[in-house]
Design an enzyme around this catalytic site. Sequence first.
Site, PDB file in Angstrom:
ATOM      1  N   GLY A  12       0.588  -1.588   0.252  1.00  0.00           N
ATOM      2  CA  GLY A  12      -0.322  -0.111  -0.565  1.00  0.00           C
ATOM      3  C   GLY A  12       0.637   0.719  -0.424  1.00  0.00           C
ATOM      4  O   GLY A  12       2.097   0.498  -0.459  1.00  0.00           O
ATOM      5  N   HIS A  18       4.982   2.458  -7.773  1.00  0.00           N
ATOM      6  CA  HIS A  18       4.207   1.832  -7.508  1.00  0.00           C
ATOM      7  C   HIS A  18       3.272   1.384  -8.901  1.00  0.00           C
ATOM      8  O   HIS A  18       3.031  -0.046  -9.586  1.00  0.00           O
ATOM      9  CB  HIS A  18       3.041   1.483  -6.445  1.00  0.00           C
ATOM     10  CG  HIS A  18       4.196   1.782  -5.046  1.00  0.00           C
ATOM     11  ND1 HIS A  18       3.909   2.796  -4.806  1.00  0.00           N
ATOM     12  CD2 HIS A  18       4.006   0.466  -5.084  1.00  0.00           C
ATOM     13  CE1 HIS A  18       4.740   2.256  -3.478  1.00  0.00           C
ATOM     14  NE2 HIS A  18       4.519   0.465  -3.438  1.00  0.00           N
ATOM     15  N   GLN A  42       8.393  -8.372   7.837  1.00  0.00           N
ATOM     16  CA  GLN A  42      10.034  -7.745   7.553  1.00  0.00           C
ATOM     17  C   GLN A  42       9.847  -6.520   7.629  1.00  0.00           C
ATOM     18  O   GLN A  42      10.961  -5.493   7.687  1.00  0.00           O
ATOM     19  CB  GLN A  42       9.521  -7.655   6.038  1.00  0.00           C
ATOM     20  CG  GLN A  42       7.878  -6.599   5.220  1.00  0.00           C
ATOM     21  CD  GLN A  42       8.168  -6.454   3.517  1.00  0.00           C
ATOM     22  OE1 GLN A  42       7.341  -7.660   3.478  1.00  0.00           O
ATOM     23  NE2 GLN A  42       8.924  -5.897   3.369  1.00  0.00           N
ATOM     24  N   GLY A 127      10.352  -3.787  -8.079  1.00  0.00           N
ATOM     25  CA  GLY A 127      10.889  -2.715  -9.115  1.00  0.00           C
ATOM     26  C   GLY A 127      12.618  -2.629  -8.478  1.00  0.00           C
ATOM     27  O   GLY A 127      12.988  -3.470  -7.707  1.00  0.00           O
ATOM     28  N   GLN A 133      16.157  -6.458  -2.773  1.00  0.00           N
ATOM     29  CA  GLN A 133      15.107  -6.956  -2.364  1.00  0.00           C
ATOM     30  C   GLN A 133      14.983  -7.641  -4.207  1.00  0.00           C
ATOM     31  O   GLN A 133      14.519  -8.874  -3.815  1.00  0.00           O
ATOM     32  CB  GLN A 133      13.920  -6.551  -1.934  1.00  0.00           C
ATOM     33  CG  GLN A 133      12.493  -6.871  -2.127  1.00  0.00           C
ATOM     34  CD  GLN A 133      11.019  -6.032  -1.657  1.00  0.00           C
ATOM     35  OE1 GLN A 133      10.937  -5.794  -0.764  1.00  0.00           O
ATOM     36  NE2 GLN A 133      10.342  -5.898  -2.748  1.00  0.00           N
TER      37      GLN A 133
HETATM   38  O1  PAF Z   1       8.871  -4.205  -1.873  1.00  0.00           O
HETATM   39  C1  PAF Z   1       6.982  -4.340  -0.877  1.00  0.00           C
HETATM   40  O2  PAF Z   1       6.483  -3.538  -0.763  1.00  0.00           O
HETATM   41  C2  PAF Z   1       7.312  -5.417  -0.048  1.00  0.00           C
HETATM   42  O3  PAF Z   1       9.016  -5.665   0.452  1.00  0.00           O
HETATM   43  C3  PAF Z   1       6.938  -6.707  -0.532  1.00  0.00           C
HETATM   44  C4  PAF Z   1       7.538  -6.983  -1.935  1.00  0.00           C
HETATM   45  C5  PAF Z   1       5.242  -6.216  -1.859  1.00  0.00           C
HETATM   46  C6  PAF Z   1       6.326  -8.067   0.102  1.00  0.00           C
HETATM   47  O4  PAF Z   1       5.853  -7.053   1.157  1.00  0.00           O
END
Ligand code: PAF
Length: 255
Positions: A12, A18, A42, A127, A133
Amino acid sequence: MSKGTAFVPTMGALHAGHLSLIELAKSYSDEVVVSIFVNPLQFENPDDLAKYPRDIEGDSALALSAGATKIWAPTIEEIYPSNPTIISAGALANKYEGVNRPGHFDGVITVVDRLFKKVDPEFAIFGEKDFQQLFLIKQWVKEQQIPVTIIAAPLVRDSDGLALSSRNVRLGEDGRRQALVISKALFAARKSENPEEVMAQILRSEPAFTLDYAVIIDEESFEIASIQTKHRRALIAGWVNGVRLLDNMTMSVNA
Ligand code: PAF
């Protein structure tokens, strides 16, 4: 166009970065699922988790306007009906972004695994802004032979060069100007024969910037790049005005 679903997982607080992921997803499939789930696994700091902005209605409207065909905002119980077995993101998870965030990337991989099992996408879009990540997700998908194609979406910058982030609003006017040192260092490094030196020199020139790390890595291995490295990428992380900022850029001049 493929028949399989293209999936954009989010937590969100959607911004133009996004929306660019959703727009890219549309070029892979007619069916674009966007998930909105603030993943407690996380967050190392309960306060950060509690303060994380939540506006499912506003985010859903934005995602739909960018071309999402389905919004999925699961509850905690739906994703974690029982205590989850945490998936290890591997050794790299403890470097760079992982240094001060123990368990962060394990939490990311664990939730992505849960989300993929529910959505069963053909494509998933992440992204390049969160380059580590993205690398760890690609590595996990490859190692575990997960049948999802990971698509990397380019980082989006504001017209002044600042990488888009939901944290930018907290910078204030001065902070925003000071933060531009990061993209300035990256663009200059890309043009230079001594990118590490140029990057460090420019970052040092802004007293309001506190460096966490500035490195040039091999995109294929995430090891520090050498002269022979073909695909080099500079990563910078640091602080301006109490706000942590992340940015990165390919060092290939033609990219
Ligand atoms: O990049 C993010 O927004 C988050 O780390 C993800 C990949 C949605 C996992 O919660």
